[in-house]
Structure formats: structure tokens, C-alpha cells
Design an enzyme around this catalytic site. Structure first.
Site, PDB file in Angstrom:
ATOM      1  CB  SER A  14      -0.915   0.016   1.221  1.00  0.00           C
ATOM      2  OG  SER A  14      -1.786  -1.076   1.200  1.00  0.00           O
TER       3      SER A  14
HETATM    4  N1  SAH Z   1      -1.362  -4.709   4.030  1.00  0.00           N
HETATM    5  C1  SAH Z   1      -0.571  -4.723   2.824  1.00  0.00           C
HETATM    6  C2  SAH Z   1      -1.447  -4.561   1.610  1.00  0.00           C
HETATM    7  C3  SAH Z   1      -1.350  -5.730   0.721  1.00  0.00           C
HETATM    8  S1  SAH Z   1      -2.446  -5.715  -0.680  1.00  0.00           S
HETATM    9  C4  SAH Z   1       0.506  -3.659   2.902  1.00  0.00           C
HETATM   10  O1  SAH Z   1       0.892  -3.273   3.983  1.00  0.00           O
HETATM   11  O2  SAH Z   1       1.021  -3.226   1.893  1.00  0.00           O
HETATM   12  C5  SAH Z   1      -3.794  -6.645  -0.068  1.00  0.00           C
HETATM   13  C6  SAH Z   1      -3.548  -8.086   0.272  1.00  0.00           C
HETATM   14  O3  SAH Z   1      -4.818  -8.646   0.599  1.00  0.00           O
HETATM   15  C7  SAH Z   1      -2.993  -8.959  -0.869  1.00  0.00           C
HETATM   16  O4  SAH Z   1      -1.806  -9.561  -0.443  1.00  0.00           O
HETATM   17  C8  SAH Z   1      -4.095  -9.998  -1.091  1.00  0.00           C
HETATM   18  O5  SAH Z   1      -3.609 -11.286  -1.429  1.00  0.00           O
HETATM   19  C9  SAH Z   1      -4.800 -10.013   0.256  1.00  0.00           C
HETATM   20  N2  SAH Z   1      -6.165 -10.534   0.231  1.00  0.00           N
HETATM   21  C10 SAH Z   1      -7.126 -10.368  -0.705  1.00  0.00           C
HETATM   22  N3  SAH Z   1      -8.247 -11.034  -0.348  1.00  0.00           N
HETATM   23  C11 SAH Z   1      -7.990 -11.629   0.850  1.00  0.00           C
HETATM   24  C12 SAH Z   1      -8.739 -12.466   1.724  1.00  0.00           C
HETATM   25  N4  SAH Z   1      -9.993 -12.844   1.458  1.00  0.00           N
HETATM   26  N5  SAH Z   1      -8.157 -12.879   2.866  1.00  0.00           N
HETATM   27  C13 SAH Z   1      -6.884 -12.527   3.171  1.00  0.00           C
HETATM   28  N6  SAH Z   1      -6.121 -11.744   2.384  1.00  0.00           N
HETATM   29  C14 SAH Z   1      -6.660 -11.302   1.231  1.00  0.00           C
END
Ligand code: SAH
Length: 222
Positions: free
Chosen positions: A70
Site C-alpha cells: 500500500s
Molecule cells: N497490508 C498490505 C497490503 C497488501 S495488498 C501492505 O501493507 O502493503 C492486499 C492483500 O490482501 C494482498 O496480499 C491480497 O492477497 C490479500 N487478500 C485479498 N483477499 C484476501 C482475503 N480474502 N483474505 C486474506 N487476504 C486477502
């Protein structure tokens, strides 16, 4: 991990990180603790070495598997919203990704529980967070739509991928007086970030701002 990579040089140095904090201030982040944590957290360790030189830009970056780390601004904003009432007990994050938001939360909350549905990202995040000696974090490889019932209720829930509707199971795992920060929307280019506050059986929903997240997807990917 070698010491140079850990502390960072050149484009990953402390000076570069301080510039990021200035951007966050310019964008309206006010919580001093959040700013301090963002300055202290080595974001370059959460991304591929080939992209390290862009680690302290205020932008989302690819982390593989079609996912992103993010944008620092949104990590700071969501953390600030979560901490607004001063409660920093148990927090649940949905979407560990590379673990950057997890690390930021771990530096201010008592315990952070974080769920990721892509096994490779889950494993990598575990490694990175261990290297940073963040031991108040528990990671789970699972579908975050179900939350983490065994550890509920949570004082805070941060969802870092966007569902089309707020998952009911997550609402039910909020503590009384707890807060949830969640993007909602079906289009990848436009979603709305909401703050949800629980008071007994009432859930108050406040629009925060327009955002852009990857979608929250059901099931797991091995
Ligand atoms: N928190 C992260 C953001 C990652 S992007 C940061 O600090 O940068 C969002 C993440 O959510 C991705 O890795 C994706 O695989 C995950 N995601 C999407 N749907 C999900 C679900 N149902 N359960 C768990 N993770 C999920």
C-alpha cells in the site's frame, strides 16, 4: 539479512525516510506517533531489492502475485484512524501482503493478528517480520472473509483489500467500542474508505475518502 540492507543506504537511508514523513505531514497526517513509526519502519525491506530505490516514494508498488504494497499515505491514514480513540489492544488485519502495514501496527498495538490468502506472500511476510524482531504479530494463511474467531473480539480491524460489501463476520468480531477501517467497492480504480464504530449492537459508518485497493478475494491460493 546483512546490516547494510537492514539500515539502508542512499535511496533507503534515514534522510530519504525523513522526506517521506514530510510528504505525510503535507498530506495531513497529524498523529506524531504514526509519523515516528513511519519514519522508523524500513519499507525497503518489504519489497524486492530491485525496487528498493523507490521504497520511500509515496506510492503503491508491486510485490508479486498481482498484489501491491500500500501507499505510505494510506497506511499512515488507516493507522491514525485506528488509534484515534487511543485504544491499542488487539488488532486484526485482513490482507498481510508483504507485512508492511502489519509492522507499523505492531509498533503501537499490543498484538496484531494478520491474515493473508496467498501462501507465498504469507511465508515471505513471516520472514521479514521475524527479521525485524516483531514478536507481537500472529500470521494466518486463510481466507480473511471469515475473520479470526478464536482471537475475537478485536479492538481494531483494518482491511487492506476491498470487498463489495462489509463482511458480516468481521462486524461480529469487533469489540464493543471497537473500530474497523475498510475500503468498499467493486471497481479497482475507485472505492470508498469507511470507519465503522461499534457501540453494542449499533454500527456507525463514516465515509473517510476515495481510495484504490486490490479486491478482497474469497478462498485461498496455494
Ligand atoms: N497490508 C498490505 C497490503 C497488501 S495488498 C501492505 O501493507 O502493503 C492486499 C492483500 O490482501 C494482498 O496480499 C491480497 O492477497 C490479500 N487478500 C485479498 N483477499 C484476501 C482475503 N480474502 N483474505 C486474506 N487476504 C486477502
Amino acid at each position: 539479512m546483512n546490516a547494510t540492507r537492514l539500515s539502508g543506504i542512499g535511496m533507503t537511508s534515514q534522510r530519504t525516510r525523513s522526506r517521506l514523513v514530510q510528504w505525510l505531514l503535507d498530506e495531513g497526517i497529524q498523529n506524531q506517533e504514526v509519523l515516528r513509526i513511519m519514519e522508523d519502519t524500513p519499507r525497503h525491506l518489504f519489497i524486492d531489492e530491485g525496487l528498493s530505490h523507490r521504497a520511500y516514494e509515496n506510492t503503491a508498488l508491486p510485490i508479486g502475485q498481482g498484489q501491491t504494497i500500500s501507499q505510505p499515505y494510506i497506511v499512515a491514514r488507516m493507522t491514525e484512524l485506528l488509534l484515534e480513540t487511543g485504544k491499542t489492544g488487539k488488532v486484526l488485519e485482513i490482507g498481510t501482503g508483504c507485512g508492511y502495514q502489519t509492522a507499523v501496527l505492531a509498533k503501537t498495538c499490543k498484538t496484531v493478528f494478520s491474515i493473508e490468502r496467498i501462501r507465498k506472500l504469507h511465508m515471505q511476510a513471516r520472514q521479514t517480520l521475524q527479521q525485524l524482531n516483531l514478536h507481537n504479530v500472529q500470521l494466518l494463511f486463510a481466507d480473511g472473509f471469515n475473520g479470526w474467531q478464536q482471537n475475537a473480539p478485536f479492538d481494531g480491524i483494518i482491511v487492506t483489500a476491498a470487498p463489495s460489501d462489509i463482511p458480516e463476520k468481521l462486524l461480529l468480531q469487533m469489540a464493543n467500542g471497537g473500530r474497523m477501517i475498510i475500503p468498499v467497492g467493486t471497481q479497482e480504480s475507485y472505492q470508498e474508505l469507511y470507519l465503522i464504530e461499534r457501540q453494542d449492537d449499533k454500527f456507525r459508518k463514516t465515509f473517510i475518502e476515495k481510495v484504490k485497493f486490490v479486491p478482497l478475494v474469497g478462498g485461498v491460493s496455494r
